[in-house]
Write an enzyme that holds these catalytic residues in place. Structure first.
Site, PDB file in Angstrom:
ATOM      1  N   LYS A  25      -0.239 -48.820 -55.648  1.00  0.00           N
ATOM      2  CA  LYS A  25      -0.453 -48.198 -54.916  1.00  0.00           C
ATOM      3  C   LYS A  25      -2.282 -47.815 -54.608  1.00  0.00           C
ATOM      4  CE  LYS A  25      -0.166 -42.836 -53.091  1.00  0.00           C
ATOM      5  NZ  LYS A  25       0.211 -43.256 -51.730  1.00  0.00           N
ATOM      6  N   GLY A  26      -2.961 -47.781 -53.627  1.00  0.00           N
ATOM      7  CA  GLY A  26      -4.271 -47.401 -53.005  1.00  0.00           C
ATOM      8  C   GLY A  26      -5.516 -46.672 -52.678  1.00  0.00           C
ATOM      9  N   THR A  27      -6.403 -46.397 -52.344  1.00  0.00           N
ATOM     10  CA  THR A  27      -6.788 -45.674 -51.615  1.00  0.00           C
ATOM     11  C   THR A  27      -6.350 -44.709 -50.508  1.00  0.00           C
ATOM     12  OG1 THR A  27      -8.905 -45.837 -52.452  1.00  0.00           O
ATOM     13  CG2 THR A  27      -8.703 -44.245 -50.561  1.00  0.00           C
ATOM     14  N   ASP A  65     -17.903 -51.678 -55.042  1.00  0.00           N
ATOM     15  CA  ASP A  65     -17.257 -51.052 -55.930  1.00  0.00           C
ATOM     16  C   ASP A  65     -16.755 -51.941 -56.853  1.00  0.00           C
ATOM     17  OD1 ASP A  65     -15.437 -48.671 -56.546  1.00  0.00           O
ATOM     18  OD2 ASP A  65     -14.058 -49.397 -55.285  1.00  0.00           O
TER      19      ASP A  65
END
Length: 256
Positions: free
Chosen positions: A29-31, A150
């Site tokens: 699951k990402g942002t 990032d």
């Protein structure tokens, strides 16, 4: 639902993913949404798909990631890009699918933490290999006037063959001939370079691609210790501490 057009890409122009790809399982699951393993219905190959939730205010991040992947994923240390797809869904909201190379080895953060749980530490030779390969990927980005912004262990993935891949370009920035520096503070606090943090307090502060080198240095510490420096602090407190620690380090270096 997503708007029908972005600033420079037209979502409706992308094909429906269900004609080509079948979701097998959730792998993360990402942002902005979940990541799934998918199967190509034509040739049986497998890939990863980042399905972006239907949120209006991420258009800029979507376009940044799409443009960078489309232009720069031809490097052995950057995740391969297999295409963007657009799935219309009146009931649940339209979705954008970014189909990427499947990196079954997981992130280097997972590797480091898994070893620590077993009472081991990552060997320096392995850390050196990971950093070297990540640097090659960053060099490719920087030569092409792109800052990742990032860099951290979760954004460096392993393939089953032992390859190292940079991923997650949603906050990356492309530099132009007239704008070789940036002045927007983005990234994950513990890995953020002091000059990037300074942009929050000083409107005239800028930074360039060297901020990625700082972040990779913090990642080296993360791989050895399992966490970046200051990870025991609240992220906002860490943002205040990082520039001060940098000043102390420079003062120490000047005195010795």
């Amino acid at each position: 639902m997503f708007p029908q057009t972005g600033k420079s890409i037209v979502f409706d122009n992308f094909p429906d993913p269900t004609d080509t790809w079948e979701i097998i399982e959730t792998i993360g699951k990402g942002t902005y949404g979940k990541v799934y393993k998918v199967l190509n219905k034509t040739d049986g190959s497998k890939a990863a798909v980042k399905i972006l939730d239907p949120i209006h205010d991420i258009d800029e991040e979507i376009e940044a990631e799409y443009n960078i992947l489309k232009a720069l994923s031809d490097h052995s240390n950057v995740v391969k890009f297999y295409g963007m797809y657009y799935k219309k869904d009146v009931k649940c909201g339209d979705q954008l699918w970014l189909v990427l190379e499947l990196c079954n080895g997981g992130s280097v953060t997972d590797l480091a933490k898994g070893m620590l749980r077993r009472g081991d530490r990552m060997d320096e030779a392995i850390i050196a290999y990971i950093l070297h390969e990540a640097l090659m990927g960053l060099q490719h980005l920087h030569i092409n006037k792109t800052i990742h912004r990032d860099v951290k262990g979760n954004n460096i993935l392993l393939t089953t063959q032992g390859g190292i891949k940079l991923v997650d370009f949603g906050v990356s920035a492309q530099l132009t001939n007239t704008r070789l520096r940036r002045n927007t503070s983005v990234g994950t606090p513990f890995w953020m370079a002091p000059e990037v943090i300074a942009c929050e307090q000083q409107l005239d502060s800028t930074y360039d691609a060297r901020c990625d080198v700082w972040s990779l240095g913090i990642t080296a510490i993360e791989l050895g210790d399992g966490d970046p420096p200051l990870s025991d602090l609240h992220p906002m407190r860490a943002l205040f501490k990082i520039p001060r620690l940098c000043s102390d380090l420079l003062l120490y270096t000047d005195c010795h």
